[in-house]
Every structure is written in C-alpha cells, then in structure tokens.
Enzyme design. Structure first.
Site, PDB file in Angstrom:
ATOM      1  N   SER A   1       0.844  -1.202   0.000  1.00 26.25           N
ATOM      2  CA  SER A   1       0.000   0.000   0.000  1.00 26.25           C
ATOM      3  C   SER A   1       0.873   1.244   0.000  1.00 26.25           C
ATOM      4  O   SER A   1       2.064   1.189   0.357  1.00 26.25           O
ATOM      5  CB  SER A   1      -0.921  -0.023   1.224  1.00 26.25           C
ATOM      6  OG  SER A   1      -0.209  -0.369   2.396  1.00 26.25           O
TER       7      SER A   1
ATOM      8  N   HIS B   1       4.014  -0.991   3.635  1.00 27.34           N
ATOM      9  CA  HIS B   1       3.174   0.198   3.468  1.00 27.34           C
ATOM     10  C   HIS B   1       4.128   1.378   3.284  1.00 27.34           C
ATOM     11  O   HIS B   1       4.886   1.707   4.199  1.00 27.34           O
ATOM     12  CB  HIS B   1       2.313   0.387   4.728  1.00 27.34           C
ATOM     13  CG  HIS B   1       1.473   1.634   4.722  1.00 27.34           C
ATOM     14  ND1 HIS B   1       0.254   1.727   4.082  1.00 27.34           N
ATOM     15  CD2 HIS B   1       1.680   2.857   5.290  1.00 27.34           C
ATOM     16  CE1 HIS B   1      -0.261   2.936   4.263  1.00 27.34           C
ATOM     17  NE2 HIS B   1       0.584   3.645   4.986  1.00 27.34           N
TER      18      HIS B   1
ATOM     19  N   ASP C   1      -2.721  13.479  16.620  1.00 26.17           N
ATOM     20  CA  ASP C   1      -1.995  14.463  17.438  1.00 26.17           C
ATOM     21  C   ASP C   1      -2.553  15.825  17.086  1.00 26.17           C
ATOM     22  O   ASP C   1      -2.416  16.272  15.949  1.00 26.17           O
ATOM     23  CB  ASP C   1      -0.496  14.454  17.089  1.00 26.17           C
ATOM     24  CG  ASP C   1       0.177  13.177  17.546  1.00 26.17           C
ATOM     25  OD1 ASP C   1      -0.066  12.770  18.686  1.00 26.17           O
ATOM     26  OD2 ASP C   1       0.933  12.610  16.745  1.00 26.17           O
TER      27      ASP C   1
ATOM     28  N   PHE D   1      11.260  15.327  11.509  1.00 25.22           N
ATOM     29  CA  PHE D   1      10.056  14.530  11.669  1.00 25.22           C
ATOM     30  C   PHE D   1      10.330  13.307  12.563  1.00 25.22           C
ATOM     31  O   PHE D   1       9.507  12.936  13.402  1.00 25.22           O
ATOM     32  CB  PHE D   1       9.550  14.117  10.279  1.00 25.22           C
ATOM     33  CG  PHE D   1       8.169  13.563  10.292  1.00 25.22           C
ATOM     34  CD1 PHE D   1       7.120  14.281  10.857  1.00 25.22           C
ATOM     35  CD2 PHE D   1       7.902  12.322   9.756  1.00 25.22           C
ATOM     36  CE1 PHE D   1       5.838  13.769  10.887  1.00 25.22           C
ATOM     37  CE2 PHE D   1       6.620  11.787   9.784  1.00 25.22           C
ATOM     38  CZ  PHE D   1       5.594  12.516  10.343  1.00 25.22           C
TER      39      PHE D   1
ATOM     40  N   GLU E   1       0.786   5.517   1.029  1.00 30.83           N
ATOM     41  CA  GLU E   1       0.056   6.529   1.801  1.00 30.83           C
ATOM     42  C   GLU E   1       0.307   7.924   1.240  1.00 30.83           C
ATOM     43  O   GLU E   1       1.437   8.280   0.909  1.00 30.83           O
ATOM     44  CB  GLU E   1       0.525   6.458   3.266  1.00 30.83           C
ATOM     45  CG  GLU E   1      -0.124   7.491   4.160  1.00 30.83           C
ATOM     46  CD  GLU E   1       0.266   7.306   5.621  1.00 30.83           C
ATOM     47  OE1 GLU E   1       0.252   6.156   6.120  1.00 30.83           O
ATOM     48  OE2 GLU E   1       0.604   8.320   6.264  1.00 30.83           O
TER      49      GLU E   1
HETATM   50  P1  FAD Z   1      -3.074   5.309  20.583  1.00 25.51           P
HETATM   51  O1  FAD Z   1      -3.071   3.881  20.188  1.00 25.51           O
HETATM   52  O2  FAD Z   1      -4.293   5.838  21.255  1.00 25.51           O
HETATM   53  O3  FAD Z   1      -1.790   5.540  21.512  1.00 25.51           O
HETATM   54  C1  FAD Z   1      -1.366   6.841  21.866  1.00 25.51           C
HETATM   55  C2  FAD Z   1      -0.573   6.804  23.160  1.00 25.51           C
HETATM   56  O4  FAD Z   1      -1.434   6.563  24.256  1.00 25.51           O
HETATM   57  C3  FAD Z   1       0.492   5.707  23.249  1.00 25.51           C
HETATM   58  O5  FAD Z   1       1.554   6.205  23.994  1.00 25.51           O
HETATM   59  C4  FAD Z   1      -0.225   4.575  23.968  1.00 25.51           C
HETATM   60  O6  FAD Z   1       0.686   3.731  24.670  1.00 25.51           O
HETATM   61  C5  FAD Z   1      -1.136   5.339  24.920  1.00 25.51           C
HETATM   62  N1  FAD Z   1      -2.430   4.681  25.108  1.00 25.51           N
HETATM   63  C6  FAD Z   1      -3.161   4.046  24.166  1.00 25.51           C
HETATM   64  N2  FAD Z   1      -4.325   3.611  24.677  1.00 25.51           N
HETATM   65  C7  FAD Z   1      -4.357   4.002  25.966  1.00 25.51           C
HETATM   66  C8  FAD Z   1      -5.301   3.881  26.994  1.00 25.51           C
HETATM   67  N3  FAD Z   1      -6.489   3.275  26.780  1.00 25.51           N
HETATM   68  N4  FAD Z   1      -5.000   4.418  28.217  1.00 25.51           N
HETATM   69  C9  FAD Z   1      -3.822   5.052  28.424  1.00 25.51           C
HETATM   70  N5  FAD Z   1      -2.878   5.196  27.461  1.00 25.51           N
HETATM   71  C10 FAD Z   1      -3.142   4.690  26.245  1.00 25.51           C
HETATM   72  N6  FAD Z   1      -1.792  11.202  12.851  1.00 25.51           N
HETATM   73  C11 FAD Z   1      -2.735  12.030  12.358  1.00 25.51           C
HETATM   74  O7  FAD Z   1      -3.066  13.043  12.995  1.00 25.51           O
HETATM   75  N7  FAD Z   1      -3.326  11.791  11.143  1.00 25.51           N
HETATM   76  C12 FAD Z   1      -3.036  10.697  10.404  1.00 25.51           C
HETATM   77  O8  FAD Z   1      -3.592  10.498   9.324  1.00 25.51           O
HETATM   78  C13 FAD Z   1      -2.063   9.777  10.907  1.00 25.51           C
HETATM   79  N8  FAD Z   1      -1.747   8.633  10.255  1.00 25.51           N
HETATM   80  C14 FAD Z   1      -0.889   7.730  10.811  1.00 25.51           C
HETATM   81  C15 FAD Z   1      -0.667   6.511  10.171  1.00 25.51           C
HETATM   82  C16 FAD Z   1       0.184   5.567  10.727  1.00 25.51           C
HETATM   83  C17 FAD Z   1       0.388   4.254  10.002  1.00 25.51           C
HETATM   84  C18 FAD Z   1       0.850   5.840  11.952  1.00 25.51           C
HETATM   85  C19 FAD Z   1       1.802   4.840  12.545  1.00 25.51           C
HETATM   86  C20 FAD Z   1       0.631   7.050  12.599  1.00 25.51           C
HETATM   87  C21 FAD Z   1      -0.248   7.994  12.057  1.00 25.51           C
HETATM   88  N9  FAD Z   1      -0.532   9.195  12.704  1.00 25.51           N
HETATM   89  C22 FAD Z   1      -1.467  10.079  12.172  1.00 25.51           C
HETATM   90  C23 FAD Z   1       0.149   9.553  13.947  1.00 25.51           C
HETATM   91  C24 FAD Z   1      -0.659   9.128  15.185  1.00 25.51           C
HETATM   92  O9  FAD Z   1      -1.907   9.780  15.217  1.00 25.51           O
HETATM   93  C25 FAD Z   1       0.168   9.532  16.405  1.00 25.51           C
HETATM   94  O10 FAD Z   1       1.310   8.726  16.497  1.00 25.51           O
HETATM   95  C26 FAD Z   1      -0.591   9.566  17.717  1.00 25.51           C
HETATM   96  O11 FAD Z   1       0.249  10.186  18.686  1.00 25.51           O
HETATM   97  C27 FAD Z   1      -0.962   8.204  18.258  1.00 25.51           C
HETATM   98  O12 FAD Z   1      -1.944   7.625  17.532  1.00 25.51           O
HETATM   99  P2  FAD Z   1      -2.373   6.096  17.848  1.00 25.51           P
HETATM  100  O13 FAD Z   1      -3.563   5.828  17.025  1.00 25.51           O
HETATM  101  O14 FAD Z   1      -1.230   5.207  17.733  1.00 25.51           O
HETATM  102  O15 FAD Z   1      -2.793   6.286  19.385  1.00 25.51           O
END
Ligand code: FAD
Length: 281
Positions: free
Chosen positions: A8, A260, A102, A210, A10
C-alpha cells in the site's frame, strides 16, 4: 508466502489544485504496481475533513485503487465521527485507518469525546459492524508519549483486541525493532498482520525533524553518512534508497506480511525501492 503479502501507499490531502493534479499523476504511476490499497491521512481535529474525503473518493474512483481514509478521534466529536463513517460507508469505502491523532499545539485535548485509538476502534465497530477493515498504528520503537515499552505494548494489544483487522507500523530504519515488536505482540496473543511502514529517504533535514517528533530513530551510521552529503541531494537519495531497500529485503525475508510506503505524494522514491526489490508490477 508472497501471495499473502499486501502492499500500500500513503498520501496526504493536497492543499492546492496543482497539488491535487500532481497527486493524481503520482497515484496513477503507483497504481501500476497494483497495490492492495492507497490511504490518505487526516488532520487531527478535522482540519482536513473535506480534503481527506475528496482525496479518498478521487483516488478510489478516478484512479481505481481502493483507498482508505485515516480517521483520528482527538478533537472530533462522536457525531462528527459518525457522520464521516456513514459518508464513507455510503460511498462504498471498505477500509479505514483508525488513529488517536496528534492535535496541533494550542488546540488542547478537551474537544474530543474519544481519548485513545482503542476507543475509536470500538466506536467504529459499534457504529458500522463489520463493514470496515480496520487498520491500527503500531510503534516498534515505542510511541513517543508512552511511559515504557510494556505499557505501550499493552495498549497496542488492547487496541488490536478492540476489533482491528491489521496494523501498520510507524516507520523505522532498524529491521530488528520490527521483528522484536511482532514477536512480543504475538506472545501477547495478537495474531493480526503487522505491516511495516516504510519511509523512503529523500531529504535529510526534514527526515531528522520529523523523526525526532514521532520517535523514529535514524541509526547513527545512517545519520552521519546523510549529514556528510550536505546539499548533495543525489547522493542522499542514492544512499537512502540503498539503506531502505536492504531493510525491506530483510523484512520480507523475515516474514513481514507486506509493506506500506509513506509515499508523501511522490512516486519516484517508493518506485525505486519497489523496483530494487523486484516486486511485481
Ligand atoms: P493510541 O493507540 O491511542 O496511543 C497513543 C498513546 O497513548 C500511546 O503512547 C499509547 O501507549 C497510549 N495509550 C493508548 N491507549 C491508551 C489507553 N487506553 N489508556 C492510556 N494510554 C493509552 N496522525 C494524524 O493526525 N493523522 C493521520 O492520518 C495519521 N496517520 C498515521 C498513520 C500511521 C500508520 C501511523 C503509525 C501514525 C499515524 N498518525 C497520524 C500519527 C498518530 O496519530 C500519532 O502517532 C498519535 O500520537 C498516536 O496515535 P495512535 O492511534 O497510535 O494512538
């Protein structure tokens, strides 16, 4: 094994008409690789709500490659998320990348109703059942805000068990970190495919900035070599291509379920790696 693999690319939603035209050219070139899907990022807090939607629908319909929107939950209300999910569902989109996101500094955290990506995955399943294939993010080198690796892994496992189908990793330049993460996740019972996210190296300054922000480590020997090239873009790209190709070879040889590419709306850097790997076109 290779027939099981998925590939894929992105993109991000372009801000201008010129950027939009350029993305169409890029996407058509990358479509020749017959990827399983494209994906398009989402600005946390909804800053690209329209842009992501338009880009996804354009790529899906005009380029003919199934395209997955990224969707993040911080800063969006449940009503906003529900409306977007329904729009994508009605448009026939079947895959979604579910993230926390974020927020840009200054926007605060209070405006969203869902705090973490595991809650978003649960929400998507509750709202739309099995309609979407849900991708989640994984961090072989640990999410930068996690207290420690164990906590981060537990959170990843919880997110996977909330109803995800597969995961895409943050990029990294050290294949061992990926294998280590996959092994530990599997030991915790996670059996979904964890696909490495691949960042082609094209520009050292922006990559370094970054990488600091997202917690991806550039190994010292790579950093020093890239620094030594200074403004010599051709050498940076040639060296970067070699480093990333060799890492992809290791990943695929070690059983990674696909790749990816963080294409950043450019075709050439990903295609160069694709061709070096002799992946099918
Ligand atoms: P989570 O899985 O929620 O984790 C975030 C943090 O919180 C981690 O430190 C985790 O250990 C902790 N955590 C998770 N669940 C809990 C809980 N229930 N209680 C307490 N702590 C918890 N960002 C964007 O804004 N837009 C995008 O389109 C985008 N695309 C991305 C695509 C990929 C493939 C990746 C790897 C990242 C992308 N990001 C994007 C960045 C991402 O949004 C950030 O890294 C963000 O800080 C974390 O997102 P996450 O979904 O991994 O969060």
């Amino acid at each position: 094994m290779s027939q099981e693999r998925r590939y894929s690319f992105e993109f991000f939603p372009p801000k201008t008409e010129v950027g939009h035209e350029k993305l169409l050219v890029t996407a058509r070139r990358l479509a020749e690789c017959r990827p399983d899907f494209f994906s398009c990022t989402y600005g946390a807090g909804g800053s690209t709500r329209e842009g992501t939607l338009n880009t996804v629908l354009t790529l899906d319909r005009q380029v003919g490659v199934p395209t997955a929107p990224h969707l993040s939950c911080v800063g969006d209300s449940k009503a906003e998320l529900r409306a977007l999910l329904n729009t994508y569902k009605d448009a026939g989109i079947r895959r979604i990348v579910a993230l926390r996101g974020d927020l840009p500094s200054g926007m605060g955290l209070a405006s969203g109703e869902l705090r973490y990506a595991n809650e978003l995955v649960e929400f998507i399943r509750a709202e739309t059942g099995d309609h979407f294939h849900i991708e989640i993010a994984a961090y072989p080198e640990m999410h930068p805000q996690a207290r420690n690796f164990e906590d981060d892994l537990k959170n990843f496992v919880r997110k996977a068990q909330a109803g995800a189908d597969s995961a895409i990793t943050q990029y990294f330049f050290n294949a061992d970190s990926y294998f280590h993460f996959v092994e530990r996740a599997q030991k915790q019972g996670v059996d979904l495919p964890i696909v490495p996210g691949i960042m082609p190296i094209t520009n050292y300054t922006s990559l370094a900035r970054f990488s600091d922000a997202c917690g991806a480590e550039i190994p010292r020997w790579v950093r020093k070599q890239l620094e030594a090239y200074g403004d010599d873009v051709a050498s940076i790209q040639a060296f970067g291509e070699q480093v990333v190709t060799e890492m992809c070879e290791k990943l695929l040889a070690g059983g990674a379920p696909g790749l990816h590419f963080y294409a950043l709306n450019q075709a050439e850097p990903s295609l160069a790696i694709w061709n070096n790997l002799k992946l099918p076109r």
